[in-house]
Design an enzyme around this catalytic site. Structure first.
Site, PDB file in Angstrom:
ATOM      1  CE  LYS A   1     -12.483   6.889 -18.652  1.00 16.20           C
ATOM      2  NZ  LYS A   1     -12.873   8.153 -18.057  1.00 16.20           N
TER       3      LYS A   1
ATOM      4  NE  ARG B   1      -2.965   0.454   3.270  1.00 16.33           N
ATOM      5  CZ  ARG B   1      -2.240   0.664   4.392  1.00 16.33           C
ATOM      6  NH1 ARG B   1      -1.493   1.743   4.511  1.00 16.33           N
ATOM      7  NH2 ARG B   1      -2.272  -0.218   5.375  1.00 16.33           N
TER       8      ARG B   1
ATOM      9  CE1 TYR C   1     -16.718  10.181 -16.552  1.00 20.16           C
ATOM     10  CE2 TYR C   1     -16.045  10.344 -14.264  1.00 20.16           C
ATOM     11  CZ  TYR C   1     -16.501   9.591 -15.325  1.00 20.16           C
ATOM     12  OH  TYR C   1     -16.742   8.260 -15.158  1.00 20.16           O
TER      13      TYR C   1
ATOM     14  CG  ASP D   1      -9.791  15.073 -15.391  1.00 16.51           C
ATOM     15  OD1 ASP D   1      -9.074  14.449 -16.210  1.00 16.51           O
ATOM     16  OD2 ASP D   1     -10.809  14.570 -14.873  1.00 16.51           O
TER      17      ASP D   1
END
Ligand SMILES: *Cc1c(COP(=O)(O)O)cnc(C)c1O
Length: 377
Positions: free
Chosen positions: A195, A46, A98, A170
């Site tokens: 994406k 982690r 978005y 973004d």
């Protein structure tokens, strides 16, 4: 190295012990310590994993930032960024954001005391007017999704400087191959790695890049403390996908330009939103800050009644949510990606029931046009 070389060489030479050209998938949750107080640099995945680290260093370099961090999804990356703020803080966001980012802010963070204004950030005056004493950051997508409005990053940076705000961009739609917002003053860049970076519609991932060491440290703290990290295999998939980002985008852009021109004269199509077209209002600003128009096209049909038919008649192109992969996808934003945005905001930014969004892939352009032609006929 230039960006296409950096991409192709991602991870190569980083595994000194073996010389592996494709950096291995370190599928280990934990790491042995040689002795008390000694460490290989890794202790628990982690907090850090070698495969994830290769990806994180790569995205930091590509975006020109100091620190990159990989998350389980784009929204997990944005959640970590929002962890920098406190109850009572105010944000300014682009209005055709978005839908998932809107939902996160409105339904998760608003109840925690975060407030926000959604404005047309392509108009700096609207941004300035929305600033309050509690405003802490401006978050933009440029071009926006799906109506391709362009925000002048340098102008927004000036506003941020005047009011000591963070600028968060973004950059999912452009990717660092076409646009590097840190060069224009962004403090933090976020990505849905799902994406263009991944590029094959096979992995969900998110990335954040901090322009400074200090912000990078803070984000790394929240990445570890909140825990929505990207796993080793998905990190490897992303590094692998990114190797071909340059050629994928070159081809997809070429296809998109041809399709946008073809669509502009199609009788069933009312309006085409594509930055590569001469009549796009944001074109000039866009090409001052980006190296290409990208491969996303939005368009409205003259007749809303034709939308269901078009979506069911499309053959090679998939009717599916998402974008940026080698396979072309057609999306109905009002019901899919932007379904969670209230109708009044949606209307204001042109996300209506006649708008479709095409993520252009790397297939043969004639096959793509033929498919669209028969679906729109
Ligand atoms: C998809 C997307 C996101 C969210 O990313 P996930 O990986 O789906 O969580 C954020 N911003 C933009 C612009 C997107 O297209």
């Amino acid at each position: 190295m230039r960006i296409d070389s950096l991409l192709a060489q991602g991870g190569n030479g980083k595994d000194a012990g073996t010389g592996a050209v494709s950096f291995p998938i370190y599928q280990s949750a934990t790491f042995r310590h040689p002795a008390l107080g000694e460490s290989t640099g890794f202790d628990y995945s982690r907090s850090g994993n070698p495969t994830r680290q290769v990806l994180e260093e790569l995205i930091a370099k590509l975006e020109g930032g100091r620190r990159g961090l990989a998350f389980a999804s784009g929204l997990a990356a944005i959640t970590a960024v929002m962890s920098l703020f406190r109850s009572g803080d105010h944000f300014i966001l682009c209005e055709d954001l978005y839908g998932g980012t809107y939902r996160l802010l409105d339904q998760v963070f608003r109840p925690w005391g975060f407030t926000a204004n959604y404005v047309d950030t392509s108009d700096p005056e609207q941004v300035s007017k929305a600033i309050t004493a509690r405003t802490k950051a401006i978050l933009v997508e440029t071009p926006t999704n799906p109506t391709m409005k362009v925000t002048d990053l340098r102008q927004i940076r000036r506003i941020c400087d005047e009011h000591e705000l963070l600028l968060i961009v973004d950059n999912t739609f452009m990717s660092p191959y076409l646009q590097r917002p840190i060069e224009f003053g962004a403090d933090i860049v976020v990505h849905s790695g799902t994406k263009y970076l991944g590029g094959h519609n096979d992995v969900v991932a998110g990335l954040a890049v901090a322009a400074t060491e200090e912000l990078g440290e803070k984000l790394a703290f929240y990445q570890n403390a909140t825990g929505a990290i990207l796993g080793p295999f998905d990190s490897w998939l992303l590094v692998r996908g990114m190797k071909t980002l340059g050629i994928r985008l070159d081809r997809a852009q070429e296809n998109a330009s041809a399709i946008a021109r073809w669509m502009s004269s199609h009788p069933a199509v009312e309006q085409v939103y594509y930055i590569g077209l001469d009549n796009h209002p944001g074109r000039e600003v866009h090409f001052q800050q980006a190296g290409g128009p990208g491969a996303m096209i939005s368009f409205t049909l003259r007749d809303a009644g034709k939308v269901p038919e078009t979506l069911s008649r499309i053959k090679m192109i998939s009717f599916a949510e998402s974008l940026g992969g080698v396979e072309s996808l057609l999306t109905f934003p009002a019901r899919q990606t932007h379904g969670d945005i209230p109708e009044d905001i949606r209307r204001r930014c042109g996300v209506n029931d006649r708008l479709l969004r095409l993520s252009v892939g790397i297939e043969n352009v004639h096959d793509l046009i033929n498919d669209l032609e028969q679906a729109l006929a």
